[in-house]
Motif scaffolding. Structure first.
Motif, PDB file in Angstrom:
ATOM      1  N   VAL A  24      16.300  33.648  18.418  1.00  0.00           N
ATOM      2  CA  VAL A  24      16.201  32.179  18.365  1.00  0.00           C
ATOM      3  C   VAL A  24      15.070  31.797  17.403  1.00  0.00           C
ATOM      4  N   GLY A  25      15.368  30.997  16.379  1.00  0.00           N
ATOM      5  CA  GLY A  25      14.368  30.681  15.363  1.00  0.00           C
ATOM      6  C   GLY A  25      14.183  31.894  14.474  1.00  0.00           C
ATOM      7  N   ILE A  26      15.286  32.310  13.870  1.00  0.00           N
ATOM      8  CA  ILE A  26      15.349  33.610  13.184  1.00  0.00           C
ATOM      9  C   ILE A  26      14.472  33.684  11.922  1.00  0.00           C
ATOM     10  N   GLY A  27      14.143  32.536  11.302  1.00  0.00           N
ATOM     11  CA  GLY A  27      13.262  32.528  10.121  1.00  0.00           C
ATOM     12  C   GLY A  27      13.794  33.422   9.014  1.00  0.00           C
ATOM     13  N   THR A  28      12.982  34.373   8.583  1.00  0.00           N
ATOM     14  CA  THR A  28      13.384  35.306   7.523  1.00  0.00           C
ATOM     15  C   THR A  28      14.347  36.374   8.030  1.00  0.00           C
ATOM     16  N   GLY A  29      14.491  36.459   9.372  1.00  0.00           N
ATOM     17  CA  GLY A  29      15.322  37.519   9.952  1.00  0.00           C
ATOM     18  C   GLY A  29      14.497  38.707  10.415  1.00  0.00           C
ATOM     19  N   ILE A  30      13.188  38.614  10.290  1.00  0.00           N
ATOM     20  CA  ILE A  30      12.327  39.781  10.526  1.00  0.00           C
ATOM     21  C   ILE A  30      12.522  40.414  11.907  1.00  0.00           C
ATOM     22  N   LEU A  31      12.611  39.590  12.962  1.00  0.00           N
ATOM     23  CA  LEU A  31      12.749  40.164  14.312  1.00  0.00           C
ATOM     24  C   LEU A  31      14.133  40.777  14.495  1.00  0.00           C
ATOM     25  N   SER A  32      15.136  40.157  13.870  1.00  0.00           N
ATOM     26  CA  SER A  32      16.491  40.710  13.941  1.00  0.00           C
ATOM     27  C   SER A  32      16.541  42.068  13.251  1.00  0.00           C
TER      28      SER A  32
END
Ligand SMILES: C[S@@+](CC[C@H](N)C(=O)[O-])C[C@H]1O[C@@H](n2cnc3c(N)ncnc32)[C@H](O)[C@@H]1O
Length: 290
Positions: A160-168
């Motif tokens: 949730v709130g993926i931003g750059t995708g870093i956590l994904s």
């Protein structure tokens, strides 16, 4: 791109700074900074901080009419300044660095050589551009720690709130079975796609809110590094999308906001299992009550 900016200086109780900063983004800030001591001849005040924020000049009228006291702030000054190239400054300040126990982030543009040397760590290339999340912020670092210590292998993950995708990308590299995410920032979905290609990873992401999720969606892990006021009212819906043994990994809180996390856990019928802190920031693992 350089363009003329204006600079707003506010003063607020130190505890109100992060919340006020979050409002400043809504007013179109291109950046803001907390100053604890004296600033430009304005002396420090015990228990209060200054917030120096920058905006495009088009925001000048709205800023001069805004009632900052509503958000716990008091205006010190508002003035026009010359052109500022924020992206160039941001890029200059972004340096390759370790992230969590297993990752290494290179935030430089793809053409920059030689590549940072990650050693045993997994390298993530996340150029510092418009979307949030190159791993330098404490809230991202906390979320990465929460993921590294969660049961990610084979799990279904929602970011949730993926931003750059870093956590994904972290979740995918840690062996998640599937990862999907969303963000209200349109720059984010493009960033996730581009960063995915740079890292030979692929994470589907949509621009929008939780409302796009079908009622039968179910996740083993939901990670949300988002300020809590931004997700106001959404937490019970996130909890409803958790599988029975699933966990909600929250970051983006201040260490002083434990009561807020407790009330979110209560309204979502979840229990706080553990916490993670870094400097003034905090995160929590929430799980369904037995
Ligand atoms: C602190 S950043 C986190 C980015 C990245 N996940 C990380 O950990 O570095 C928060 C992100 O949440 C997004 N956001 C804010 N409110 C949101 C909402 N209600 N729904 C979805 N995304 C939201 C912002 O646009 C921003 O990209």
């Amino acid at each position: 791109m350089s363009e003329d900016h204006c600079r707003l200086v506010l003063e607020a109780a130190a505890d109100d700074v992060e919340r006020l900063g979050s409002e400043l983004w809504d007013f179109g800030a291109t950046g803001w900074q907390e100053i604890d001591g004296e600033w430009a001849g304005v002396p420090a005040t015990e228990g209060r901080s200054k917030i120096v924020a920058y905006f495009p000049t088009t925001a000048m009228t709205v800023l001069s009419e805004a009632s900052w006291s509503r958000f716990g702030g008091e205006k010190v000054s508002l003035e026009l300044i010359g052109p500022v190239d924020w992206m160039a400054r941001y890029r200059e300040l972004s340096a390759p660095s370790p992230l969590g126990a297993r990752f290494f982030v290179d935030p430089r543009e793809p053409g920059s050589l030689p590549l940072a040397e990650p050693g045993e760590r997994s390298l993530l290339r996340i150029p510092a551009r418009e979307a949030f999340g190159t791993g330098s912020h404490e809230s991202t670092r906390i979320a990465v720690r929460l993921l590294e210590t969660a049961e990610v292998e084979g799990s279904r993950v929602l970011d949730v709130g993926i931003g750059t995708g870093i956590l994904s990308f972290v979740a995918q590299t840690l062996g998640a079975g599937s990862v999907v995410g969303f963000d209200i920032d349109p720059a984010s979905t493009f960033a996730v796609q581009e960063n995915g290609s740079l890292n030979s990873l692929r994470v589907p992401a949509w621009c929008g809110t939780l409302a796009a999720l079908g009622p039968s969606a179910s996740f083993d892990l939901i990670v949300a590094n988002v300020r809590p006021e931004r997700l106001h009212g959404e937490y019970p819906k996130l909890a409803a999308a958790l599988a029975p043994q699933g966990a909600l990994l929250l970051s983006g809180f201040l260490g002083t906001e434990l009561d807020w996390a407790r009330s979110i856990a209560d309204e979502s019928r979840l229990s706080i299992e553990r916490s993670e802190e870094l400097d003034e920031w905090a995160g929590w693992v929430l799980r369904r009550r037995a």
